[in-house]
Design an enzyme around this catalytic site. Sequence first.
Site, PDB file in Angstrom:
ATOM      1  N   SER A  57       0.883  -1.233   0.011  1.00 34.15           N
ATOM      2  CA  SER A  57      -0.070  -0.142   0.020  1.00 34.15           C
ATOM      3  C   SER A  57       0.836   1.228   0.009  1.00 34.15           C
ATOM      4  O   SER A  57       0.156   2.320  -0.325  1.00 34.15           O
ATOM      5  CB  SER A  57      -0.950  -0.015   1.379  1.00 34.15           C
ATOM      6  OG  SER A  57      -1.849  -0.926   1.339  1.00 34.15           O
ATOM      7  N   ALA A  58       2.093   1.166   0.200  1.00 31.42           N
ATOM      8  CA  ALA A  58       3.068   2.397   0.152  1.00 31.42           C
ATOM      9  C   ALA A  58       2.790   3.317   1.219  1.00 31.42           C
ATOM     10  O   ALA A  58       2.962   4.814   1.027  1.00 31.42           O
ATOM     11  CB  ALA A  58       3.034   3.201  -1.303  1.00 31.42           C
ATOM     12  N   ILE A  59       2.216   2.808   2.368  1.00 29.79           N
ATOM     13  CA  ILE A  59       2.154   3.781   3.577  1.00 29.79           C
ATOM     14  C   ILE A  59       3.065   3.498   4.596  1.00 29.79           C
ATOM     15  O   ILE A  59       3.816   2.548   5.022  1.00 29.79           O
ATOM     16  CB  ILE A  59       0.701   3.377   4.050  1.00 29.79           C
ATOM     17  CG1 ILE A  59      -0.231   3.236   2.886  1.00 29.79           C
ATOM     18  CG2 ILE A  59       0.346   4.204   5.261  1.00 29.79           C
ATOM     19  CD1 ILE A  59      -0.801   4.578   2.293  1.00 29.79           C
ATOM     20  N   HIS A  88       2.801   3.913   8.192  1.00 34.23           N
ATOM     21  CA  HIS A  88       1.498   3.723   9.114  1.00 34.23           C
ATOM     22  C   HIS A  88       1.911   4.526  10.688  1.00 34.23           C
ATOM     23  O   HIS A  88       3.188   4.689  11.169  1.00 34.23           O
ATOM     24  CB  HIS A  88       1.296   2.541   9.588  1.00 34.23           C
ATOM     25  CG  HIS A  88       0.660   1.587   8.532  1.00 34.23           C
ATOM     26  ND1 HIS A  88      -0.568   1.983   8.170  1.00 34.23           N
ATOM     27  CD2 HIS A  88       1.167   0.823   7.469  1.00 34.23           C
ATOM     28  CE1 HIS A  88      -1.007   0.919   6.846  1.00 34.23           C
ATOM     29  NE2 HIS A  88       0.238   0.392   6.691  1.00 34.23           N
ATOM     30  N   ILE A 123       7.262 -10.550   8.986  1.00 33.68           N
ATOM     31  CA  ILE A 123       7.292  -9.228   8.927  1.00 33.68           C
ATOM     32  C   ILE A 123       5.945  -8.743   7.836  1.00 33.68           C
ATOM     33  O   ILE A 123       6.330  -8.717   6.502  1.00 33.68           O
ATOM     34  CB  ILE A 123       8.405  -8.604   8.186  1.00 33.68           C
ATOM     35  CG1 ILE A 123       9.557  -8.918   8.909  1.00 33.68           C
ATOM     36  CG2 ILE A 123       8.537  -7.006   8.279  1.00 33.68           C
ATOM     37  CD1 ILE A 123       9.815  -8.527  10.409  1.00 33.68           C
TER      38      ILE A 123
END
Lengths: 480, 420
Positions: free
Chosen positions: A45-47, A49, A333
Amino acid sequence: MYDVAIVGCGIIGAAAAYELSRYRLRTVVLEKRNDVCDATTKANSAIIHAGYDPEPGTLMAKLNVRGAELAQELCARLDVPYRRVGSLVLAFREEERPTLEALYRRGVRNGVKALSLLDASEAHAMEPGIAPDVAGALYAPGAAIVNPWEYGIALAETAVKNGTELRRSSEVLSIGRIDGGWRILTNRGSVDAGFVINAAGVSSDKVHNMVAAPDFTIRPIRGEYYLLDKSEGTRVSHVIFQCPTENGKGVLVSPTVHGNLIAGPNAQAVEDGGDVSNTAQGMEFVRRAALRSVPSISFRDNIRNFAGLRAACERDDFVIRAAAPGFLDLAGIKSPGLTAAPAVAEYALELLRGEGLKTEKKADWDGTRKKIRFRDLSAEEKNRLIRKNPAYGRVICRCETITEGEILDALHSPIPPRSIDGVKRRAGSGMGRCQGGFCGPRVLAILAREYHMAPEEIPQDNDGSWILSGETKRGGSADA
Amino acid sequence: MLDLIVIGGGPAGLAAACSAWEGGAKNIVIVERDRELGGILNQCIHNGFGLHYFQEELTGPEYAGRFIRMLKSTGVEVRLDTMVLDVTEEKEVHIVSAAEGYRVLRAKAVILAMGCRERARGAISIPGSRPAGIFTAGAAQRYVNIEGRMVGSRILILGSGDIGLIMARRMTLEGAKVLACVELMPYSGGLNRNIVQCLQDFGIPLYLSHTIVDIKGNARVEQVTIARVDARRKPIPGTEKIFNCDTVLLSVGLIPENELSKKAGIRLDRRTNGPVVCENMETSVPGIFACGNVVHVHDLVDFVTAESQRAGAAAAEYIARGERPGCDVLELTNGDGVAYTVPQRIRRSGVKKSAEVFFRVSRVCGRSTLCVRCGDGDIAEFKRDHLAPGEMEHIVLPKALLEKCGSGNLTISVKEVSHD
């Protein structure tokens, strides 16, 4: 004999290599694919967090918050696209508000700063693109978007620049104890090292089982995505989540650092460890869920679907520990792995020291990286660059305005790409709306020319992904 | 300040520049991003071009060559290997090239002739894995015809657009096995003559109302599954067919390339994906004209040429006489069975002898009547023996007829008289 061998060069292996490259150590990284960061790291998701999601007290919680703290400065140092856009978790009904409150409390316990609960009108004022029936939201200003593969590649490149050795297309077959360390047998010879880091992602259970009794199993969970044209890139200006369920954080809608819109993922357990296929049902699920959050998305402007694997296991936390003396697992992970990566690396170093690794700082370590992005330069800077090297005046990828100069930069970088997609991940060519239909043949010709290879020898991506099968009856000559 | 900047040196840009020159514009520049003029025609080495315009059968490069020679007899300046990065409403054109660097050109008028691009896999979200070996038909055509390289040996083609059909024949002639051409719709999107000459003549099966439901292959395509679709275009379980192949070619539509038009603030038509244009190919921004596949996807280059000549002449007139008042406008709307029209607006004051209207129908029809309606009354009818979405339709509305109808909308619709 190497001091440390790292198995796997996704974001975790790359972050570990970067961390170790600060010290006077002989480090080698073994990667089975022909490029680094070419699996889970490139398909997520390229986030970054904020850290309200993991259970307080877990490694996931601790490393998420620490990783998010490190990411901003690290991305700046490595010239990796990063934008702190903030995130919203939406509640669609009053009944979901307690979930938001629980997330809020968890976030506070995890040490996440500046969280706030918004009512419906505040949520709509902040993000007009969300559905009219949103009843409230959790706002986390610290959440960010990032280019995940560039983040990983930049870490790996910088490690290599500082003396780390990288062996690609090198699959680990077995690992055995030797005097003073480990002998790792690969398909391309063997490697001896005092310490081993297992960062093999989806295969980390198999690598663990080479040295210790099995005690966890990776059960990959596939997530499918849509990536939409830049014309859709401003539908929302924050990362938009839905309330999490037992299947994960749910489907998000977010702008990307490239200016596109991303929607996904679903969560599907897959039997075959490498299956990153898209499915009609999965894509339909994502489409519907995304429209639930942001009803105005035009899916006819989709430019690519993809899927990635979460390297999840049956445990609720990351598996980070010494599995045997001098052998470290960085396993299981899943999300928030991308966020946690630099903190995982810090923690791994601490554990290695506990195992007896001696570390002495290098005087000449350079932890920075710089990249030319022609498109973002001013007219004056563009001209200066083209005068210096006319290749920057030749646009190869029309959709993304990527020049031959930038492609040549990628080819001469510390980890030269071996494929068209390798160039794409570094220079950005083929990332746009035509998905390489126009620039693909031109990038192939540049690769063949610069590497003195036949066009048939240039793969699309990993080894074996051939593009051209030979000459036509009359043949021809490729020119870039 | 230049008179005219033409963006794109393919068939549209070439014809537009030549006509603008003939119309009296003198200070003209064509900006072309490739190393030579001709555009996509350069890789279209098959014949069939020019039957309407030259009354003879030419290959793509030959057709382009004739216009390149015509252009050389004018004083039009050509800038090759030059990319346009931006166009503004004020007719500033930002260009970049290795030779000249980054520059801004200004002109009295601009003609957009950027052509179109192919829809790729993402546009139709094909399920399955994502190995190498999935090409748009045009990308494969470039490898084969320009680079002289084969892209595989066992080929499945999705979509029956003209480029896909042409490539079915081309790959077969080069020794590859084309297993099938698979089309989602119950009819082909390509020209009938290409169905006959490129599939039937080579015994290549065409599966109508079918689509790809799975692609298998880790590094390279290994297997493709197709299935029949129902009336809502959803795959029907149990109708799957499996093909072992190493290559998939996509011929699933073309999209006018209008990123620059958007930057210039030009109004676009969601149906054509091109600019809304008037009878003389002027866009919503006065002095910016558009022609060819950037406006709507044509089936024959001859029609691109004709349309572009009109745009070139109109641009020359604009340069000589300035802005034309936009009053007295007839808006064209789609009636039943019509997918789009070009132009979308007719300014009666701008019509000389007649206005030409191009359009595509949205379904296959047998013997039909094309009705043109203004207000409450039909003002014209045109008979057709057969209509298909793959073939562009064209009617001519005389000025006298346009004068007769009141103000408001012109609606074009299809009435099918008898089904094939």
